[in-house]
Design an enzyme around this catalytic site. Sequence first.
Site, PDB file in Angstrom:
ATOM      1  CB  THR A  94       9.738   7.966  -0.721  1.00 13.04           C
ATOM      2  OG1 THR A  94       8.621   8.531  -0.043  1.00 13.04           O
ATOM      3  CG2 THR A  94      10.985   8.757  -0.363  1.00 13.04           C
ATOM      4  CE  LYS A 169       9.129  11.015   2.291  1.00  8.58           C
ATOM      5  NZ  LYS A 169       8.115  10.868   3.301  1.00  8.58           N
ATOM      6  CE  LYS A 244      12.136   4.378  -0.251  1.00  9.74           C
ATOM      7  NZ  LYS A 244      10.756   4.223  -0.673  1.00  9.74           N
TER       8      LYS A 244
HETATM    9  P1  NAD Z   1       4.028  -1.218   0.793  1.00 11.44           P
HETATM   10  O1  NAD Z   1       5.141  -2.184   0.600  1.00 11.44           O
HETATM   11  O2  NAD Z   1       3.006  -1.461   1.837  1.00 11.44           O
HETATM   12  O3  NAD Z   1       3.237  -1.039  -0.608  1.00 11.44           O
HETATM   13  C1  NAD Z   1       3.834  -1.099  -1.866  1.00 11.44           C
HETATM   14  C2  NAD Z   1       2.937  -1.962  -2.745  1.00 11.44           C
HETATM   15  O4  NAD Z   1       3.420  -1.932  -4.098  1.00 11.44           O
HETATM   16  C3  NAD Z   1       2.916  -3.441  -2.328  1.00 11.44           C
HETATM   17  O5  NAD Z   1       1.583  -3.830  -2.030  1.00 11.44           O
HETATM   18  C4  NAD Z   1       3.490  -4.173  -3.544  1.00 11.44           C
HETATM   19  O6  NAD Z   1       2.892  -5.434  -3.765  1.00 11.44           O
HETATM   20  C5  NAD Z   1       3.140  -3.210  -4.658  1.00 11.44           C
HETATM   21  N1  NAD Z   1       3.940  -3.360  -5.877  1.00 11.44           N
HETATM   22  C6  NAD Z   1       5.292  -3.392  -5.998  1.00 11.44           C
HETATM   23  N2  NAD Z   1       5.636  -3.506  -7.302  1.00 11.44           N
HETATM   24  C7  NAD Z   1       4.474  -3.529  -8.014  1.00 11.44           C
HETATM   25  C8  NAD Z   1       4.162  -3.628  -9.397  1.00 11.44           C
HETATM   26  N3  NAD Z   1       5.117  -3.711 -10.330  1.00 11.44           N
HETATM   27  N4  NAD Z   1       2.854  -3.634  -9.752  1.00 11.44           N
HETATM   28  C9  NAD Z   1       1.882  -3.557  -8.819  1.00 11.44           C
HETATM   29  N5  NAD Z   1       2.110  -3.465  -7.508  1.00 11.44           N
HETATM   30  C10 NAD Z   1       3.393  -3.450  -7.107  1.00 11.44           C
HETATM   31  O7  NAD Z   1       4.724   0.208   0.993  1.00 11.44           O
HETATM   32  P2  NAD Z   1       4.045   1.544   1.595  1.00 11.44           P
HETATM   33  O8  NAD Z   1       4.310   1.640   3.049  1.00 11.44           O
HETATM   34  O9  NAD Z   1       2.646   1.643   1.060  1.00 11.44           O
HETATM   35  O10 NAD Z   1       4.986   2.654   0.910  1.00 11.44           O
HETATM   36  C11 NAD Z   1       4.850   2.993  -0.460  1.00 11.44           C
HETATM   37  C12 NAD Z   1       5.752   4.182  -0.751  1.00 11.44           C
HETATM   38  O11 NAD Z   1       5.378   5.268   0.088  1.00 11.44           O
HETATM   39  C13 NAD Z   1       7.226   3.923  -0.480  1.00 11.44           C
HETATM   40  O12 NAD Z   1       7.980   4.536  -1.487  1.00 11.44           O
HETATM   41  C14 NAD Z   1       7.464   4.566   0.876  1.00 11.44           C
HETATM   42  O13 NAD Z   1       8.800   4.991   1.071  1.00 11.44           O
HETATM   43  C15 NAD Z   1       6.512   5.750   0.804  1.00 11.44           C
HETATM   44  N6  NAD Z   1       6.057   6.246   2.116  1.00 11.44           N
HETATM   45  C16 NAD Z   1       5.613   5.383   3.056  1.00 11.44           C
HETATM   46  C17 NAD Z   1       5.182   5.866   4.291  1.00 11.44           C
HETATM   47  C18 NAD Z   1       4.674   4.925   5.370  1.00 11.44           C
HETATM   48  O14 NAD Z   1       4.508   5.371   6.522  1.00 11.44           O
HETATM   49  N7  NAD Z   1       4.404   3.663   5.065  1.00 11.44           N
HETATM   50  C19 NAD Z   1       5.215   7.239   4.548  1.00 11.44           C
HETATM   51  C20 NAD Z   1       5.634   8.115   3.540  1.00 11.44           C
HETATM   52  C21 NAD Z   1       6.075   7.600   2.320  1.00 11.44           C
END
Ligand code: NAD
Length: 299
Positions: A94, A169, A244
């Site tokens: 997102t 979204k 966010k």
């Molecule tokens: P998270 O922080 O658990 O996962 C993100 C991952 O990306 C981390 O493990 C981090 O180490 C990795 N990362 C960051 N930069 C990187 C790079 N350059 N190379 C490799 N890995 C890298 O976050 P999440 O909860 O999985 O959310 C991910 C996305 O999904 C976000 O944009 C969030 O807004 C969206 N989202 C999350 C949810 C939810 O319920 N968690 C729901 C809908 C949307």
Amino acid sequence: MSAVVAFVGLGHMGGPMATNLVKAGHRVLGHDLVPDALAAAVTAGVEAAASATEAVADADVVVTMLPAGRHVLGLYDEILAAARPGTLFVDCSTIDVADARTAHKRAVTAGMRALDAPVSGGVVGAEAATLTFMAGGGEAEFAEARPLLEAMGRRVVHCGGPGAGQAAKICNNMILGVSMIAVSEAFVLGERLGLSHQALYDVASAASGQCWALTVNCPVPGPVPASPANRDYRPGFAAALMAKDLGLAADAARATGTDTELGRRAAELYAAYAEQVGAAEDFSGIVRTIRDRGEGSTA
Ligand code: NAD
């Protein structure tokens, strides 16, 4: 048809999403900066790549699931030159609509194809492959990504051109944030007027106040047994993520000169609430701050 997929970002969402691609028979080369996240995905059948650049070199499709726009743009700068020409880049994070359009442009300029495909449905949906995908990009790119998205989700909607998935979204989540505050204020006002939660629920859930924030994620314990309010507001959809998304909606409103007065106020309220509770509480817990803010006088 099975594809070779590079999956970068194997966190709360990306880990189970990559696992579902493996289950659907795709070869998935994964990478995450956090070794534990990568190790967990490997246990589920993802092949570890030493770097994102290595992951994308032989991929048909590159899926990213990263925290924010700066991570996506930074990663694209790093990996676009390493992919084969014509590789399809699908960003499921997102991020800001403007960043999504920039990412799309950079991918196309580098000879790639791109789609933004953010999700709703949370970690539970990622694990159960019941996510909703909102896609932005060309018809051909959408058609090509569709089987992969369907392996990770239940509903896949093509919303329009580049950035349209992100736009859908944040507009949806602005409705959700505002309606959760409205439902919470109504319950607190009802309390002060001597109205039971169940009575208000029984009326509003079958009347014009009906909405998802009331009937699925009800912010008070009791009327909807599965809602986070019944488990001391454990997420669910974390307050920090709602803050966010409302921040992204407020940015988009400013950028387009749109007066989203309630959306802007919801962003402020959720930013203050998320500062206290972060990711530890479901966004419906905002009902407690609304209750605490008022004086509680029944005079
Ligand atoms: P998270 O922080 O658990 O996962 C993100 C991952 O990306 C981390 O493990 C981090 O180490 C990795 N990362 C960051 N930069 C990187 C790079 N350059 N190379 C490799 N890995 C890298 O976050 P999440 O909860 O999985 O959310 C991910 C996305 O999904 C976000 O944009 C969030 O807004 C969206 N989202 C999350 C949810 C939810 O319920 N968690 C729901 C809908 C949307």
